[in-house]
Design a protein around this motif. Sequence first.
Motif, mmCIF file in Angstrom:
data_model
loop_
_atom_site.group_PDB
_atom_site.id
_atom_site.type_symbol
_atom_site.label_atom_id
_atom_site.label_comp_id
_atom_site.label_asym_id
_atom_site.label_seq_id
_atom_site.Cartn_x
_atom_site.Cartn_y
_atom_site.Cartn_z
ATOM 1 N N UNK A 167 0.836 -1.200 0.000
ATOM 2 C CA UNK A 167 0.000 0.000 0.000
ATOM 3 C C UNK A 167 0.868 1.246 0.000
ATOM 4 N N UNK A 168 1.872 1.288 0.882
ATOM 5 C CA UNK A 168 2.721 2.470 0.985
ATOM 6 C C UNK A 168 3.575 2.667 -0.265
ATOM 7 N N UNK A 169 3.825 1.596 -0.974
ATOM 8 C CA UNK A 169 4.576 1.700 -2.224
ATOM 9 C C UNK A 169 3.700 2.156 -3.384
ATOM 10 N N UNK A 170 2.397 2.272 -3.121
ATOM 11 C CA UNK A 170 1.491 2.741 -4.161
ATOM 12 C C UNK A 170 1.107 1.672 -5.160
ATOM 13 N N UNK A 171 1.247 0.414 -4.785
ATOM 14 C CA UNK A 171 0.902 -0.657 -5.711
ATOM 15 C C UNK A 171 -0.619 -0.781 -5.861
ATOM 16 N N UNK A 172 -1.028 -1.378 -6.948
ATOM 17 C CA UNK A 172 -2.450 -1.593 -7.226
ATOM 18 C C UNK A 172 -2.890 -2.861 -6.513
ATOM 19 N N UNK A 173 -3.413 -2.722 -5.300
ATOM 20 C CA UNK A 173 -3.830 -3.868 -4.504
ATOM 21 C C UNK A 173 -5.283 -3.692 -4.074
ATOM 22 N N UNK A 174 -5.891 -4.789 -3.650
ATOM 23 C CA UNK A 174 -7.270 -4.744 -3.168
ATOM 24 C C UNK A 174 -7.286 -4.231 -1.731
ATOM 25 N N UNK A 175 -8.088 -3.192 -1.496
ATOM 26 C CA UNK A 175 -8.118 -2.546 -0.183
ATOM 27 C C UNK A 175 -9.564 -2.390 0.261
ATOM 28 N N UNK A 176 -9.835 -2.733 1.493
ATOM 29 C CA UNK A 176 -11.181 -2.548 2.031
ATOM 30 C C UNK A 176 -11.247 -1.221 2.772
ATOM 31 N N UNK A 177 -12.383 -0.550 2.744
ATOM 32 C CA UNK A 177 -12.518 0.704 3.496
ATOM 33 C C UNK A 177 -12.226 0.530 4.982
ATOM 34 N N UNK A 178 -12.609 -0.633 5.554
ATOM 35 C CA UNK A 178 -12.374 -0.863 6.982
ATOM 36 C C UNK A 178 -10.888 -0.911 7.298
ATOM 37 N N UNK A 179 -10.119 -1.581 6.437
ATOM 38 C CA UNK A 179 -8.676 -1.670 6.661
ATOM 39 C C UNK A 179 -8.025 -0.298 6.548
ATOM 40 N N UNK A 180 -8.459 0.485 5.576
ATOM 41 C CA UNK A 180 -7.881 1.810 5.405
ATOM 42 C C UNK A 180 -8.246 2.717 6.582
ATOM 43 N N UNK A 181 -9.436 2.532 7.131
ATOM 44 C CA UNK A 181 -9.835 3.306 8.302
ATOM 45 C C UNK A 181 -8.969 2.959 9.505
ATOM 46 N N UNK A 182 -8.662 1.691 9.678
ATOM 47 C CA UNK A 182 -7.800 1.283 10.794
ATOM 48 C C UNK A 182 -6.397 1.884 10.639
ATOM 49 N N UNK A 183 -5.897 1.901 9.427
ATOM 50 C CA UNK A 183 -4.584 2.505 9.183
ATOM 51 C C UNK A 183 -4.625 3.999 9.488
ATOM 52 N N UNK A 184 -5.697 4.658 9.078
ATOM 53 C CA UNK A 184 -5.843 6.090 9.343
ATOM 54 C C UNK A 184 -5.868 6.357 10.851
ATOM 55 N N UNK A 185 -6.506 5.491 11.606
ATOM 56 C CA UNK A 185 -6.559 5.656 13.057
ATOM 57 C C UNK A 185 -5.183 5.488 13.677
ATOM 58 N N UNK A 186 -4.424 4.510 13.197
ATOM 59 C CA UNK A 186 -3.064 4.299 13.707
ATOM 60 C C UNK A 186 -2.192 5.518 13.412
ATOM 61 N N UNK A 187 -2.329 6.059 12.214
ATOM 62 C CA UNK A 187 -1.525 7.212 11.811
ATOM 63 C C UNK A 187 -2.044 8.523 12.382
#
Length: 258
Positions: free
Chosen positions: A54-74
């Motif tokens: 994800x951080x490398x900007x690759x084209x991967x499958x991402x769920x909104x829930x996972x991205x929300x958890x990352x946003x909370x950590x950051x």
Amino acid sequence: MSRSEDIKTFLLKRRARLNPEDYGFSKNNRRVSGLRREEVAQLAAVSASWYTWLEQGRDISISPAALTRIAQVLRLTDIEQDYLNALVFGSGSSRRTHDEIPREVMAMVDALDPHPAFVRRENMDIVYWNNAAKTKIFDWSSIPVTDRNSLKLMFIQDDYRRRLNDWESAARHTIASFRAYYATGNHPAAFKSVVDDLMARSAEFRTLWDYHDVSKVGAGNKDIFDDKGQLRHYTYTSLEVENNPGMFVIFYCQRVLE
């Protein structure tokens, strides 16, 4: 200027700002500041490889829930999380923007005189203004059409820069807003042309752009010297034209300081 590169830089810089001790990790034996990738992944309950991709900007499958958890950590703000979501998932908008300024919008801007008002596109191009804006804010008719842009004015127009009572604060806020609009905008080429031009013409812009700040405020205060050298204190508001998404009317109302 690409979305994959923006994702990479944004996540990297937000991760670097964090204090590992706040998360129960030691600060010893770290080659770089902030959290490690694997620590972010652990805290967000995703695999280290997946977060790295994800951080490398690759084209991967991402769920909104996972991205929300990352946003909370950051510890992203709401605006920063919206920015990240827009970069990863796209703006989610199929609305078409129109180049032509509606006549009723121009009539409204004219009617707001003697209060300054102007029309700005999402990439911050200035496309229409009333006489009060011309005399109290800036005379956009005096410069080339390609330079009539709020972000460009901050860095390449000394006359405009001198009119701002706190240039650095205004410049950083404008860049941060530009980034937020870019993530949700429908015309990335219009944003890229602004950035490319400023990268070539302004060392100060290159420095501030690298901070990767993101914010969006539809209203606020600004202190500006008018064409007579008088410092005026304004409250401003930004309103999007409902039938022309990506077009905004910016209205300034002078305020009296106690």
